[in-house]
Design a protein around this motif. Structure first.
Motif, mmCIF file in Angstrom:
data_model
loop_
_atom_site.group_PDB
_atom_site.id
_atom_site.type_symbol
_atom_site.label_atom_id
_atom_site.label_comp_id
_atom_site.label_asym_id
_atom_site.label_seq_id
_atom_site.Cartn_x
_atom_site.Cartn_y
_atom_site.Cartn_z
ATOM 1 N N LYS A 125 20.624 -3.328 8.855
ATOM 2 C CA LYS A 125 19.781 -3.815 9.941
ATOM 3 C C LYS A 125 18.404 -4.201 9.414
ATOM 4 O O LYS A 125 17.923 -3.640 8.431
ATOM 5 C CB LYS A 125 19.646 -2.746 11.026
ATOM 6 N N THR B 206 15.536 -8.973 15.581
ATOM 7 C CA THR B 206 16.385 -7.995 14.881
ATOM 8 C C THR B 206 17.677 -8.677 14.455
ATOM 9 O O THR B 206 18.109 -9.672 15.049
ATOM 10 C CB THR B 206 16.716 -6.795 15.780
ATOM 11 N N MET C 294 14.872 2.492 16.424
ATOM 12 C CA MET C 294 14.466 1.108 16.193
ATOM 13 C C MET C 294 13.251 0.753 17.037
ATOM 14 O O MET C 294 12.357 0.029 16.592
ATOM 15 C CB MET C 294 15.626 0.163 16.497
ATOM 16 N N VAL D 13 14.422 -5.444 11.092
ATOM 17 C CA VAL D 13 13.516 -5.721 12.208
ATOM 18 C C VAL D 13 12.332 -6.508 11.655
ATOM 19 O O VAL D 13 11.729 -6.100 10.657
ATOM 20 C CB VAL D 13 13.018 -4.423 12.871
#
Length: 217
Positions: free
Chosen positions: A183, A173, A137, A185
């Motif tokens: 997820k 995030t 990430m 970002v």
């Protein structure tokens, strides 16, 4: 967000009043907003992640060699000397980008409305509390920040400016879905597009002084 990764990028101008150009100042030539693609060959002694210097329009440009080479079959392998790759370059790469409100040795002669750039990357990850995932990430954020800055630079050129100042960046995030496997970002970057000029190029200010004789009463 589903099981596959997705990217989204956008940029634009926030409405509002702005500072007009200084009167009597001849501004520099506007930059060309067109972005062109160039094709290069990886030289001997160079590899993935290395930088090579090329000459474009009489300027030396530093180009990063990509990590992978895409084959004719659609697959990829580590890039090596002799492989060809493409990259984009334009006058946007001549735009000065800074978090400072002004630049040393120069002055702002015109400012335009605030610009923004949003870049997001959504993906699915099945493992939990994995340190490798956290490292991945952080690498994603680096690429998103660079992409957001490129959008900001391009929008600056389109506004007829040669610098974008007071840049501010925000990274957020979020995890959703079962066990937080989905997820996303998001990188948001804003800045003020400006026309800046070296102090040495600004016209000299001439002032005249008139002496009034003292009156005696």
């Amino acid at each position: 967000m589903g099981l596959s990764a997705s990217r989204f990028a956008t940029g634009g101008t926030l409405r509002g009043a702005y500072a007009p150009p200084l009167p009597g100042v001849a501004q520099p030539t506007k930059l060309d907003p067109e972005i062109k693609k160039y094709r290069l060959t990886v030289p001997q002694g160079k590899g993935a992640g290395d930088r090579m210097i090329v000459s474009i329009k009489g300027r030396e440009v530093s180009v990063r060699i990509p990590d992978n080479f895409v084959t004719d079959g659609g697959g990829s392998r580590p890039i090596k000397p002799g492989d060809k790759f493409t990259f984009e370059w334009g006058d946007r790469d001549r735009v000065i980008a800074s978090t400072l409100p002004t630049l040393p040795g120069s002055t702002v002669v015109e400012a335009k409305p605030i610009l923004f750039a949003n870049v997001s990357h959504a993906f699915f990850h099945a493992r939990h509390n994995d340190q490798v995932e956290q490292t991945k990430m952080s690498k994603i954020v680096q690429g998103l920040m660079q992409e957001a800055q490129s959008i900001l630079l391009q929008k600056t050129v389109e506004e007829g400016c040669n610098a974008v100042l007071s840049i501010n960046c925000n990274v957020s995030t979020d995890s959703s879905g079962d066990n937080g496997n989905s997820k996303i970002v998001i990188v948001t970057m804003i800045g003020t597009p400006c026309v800046v000029m070296p102090l040495s190029q600004l016209p000299a200010v001439q002032a005249e002084v008139t002496v009034v004789p003292e009156m005696l009463y």
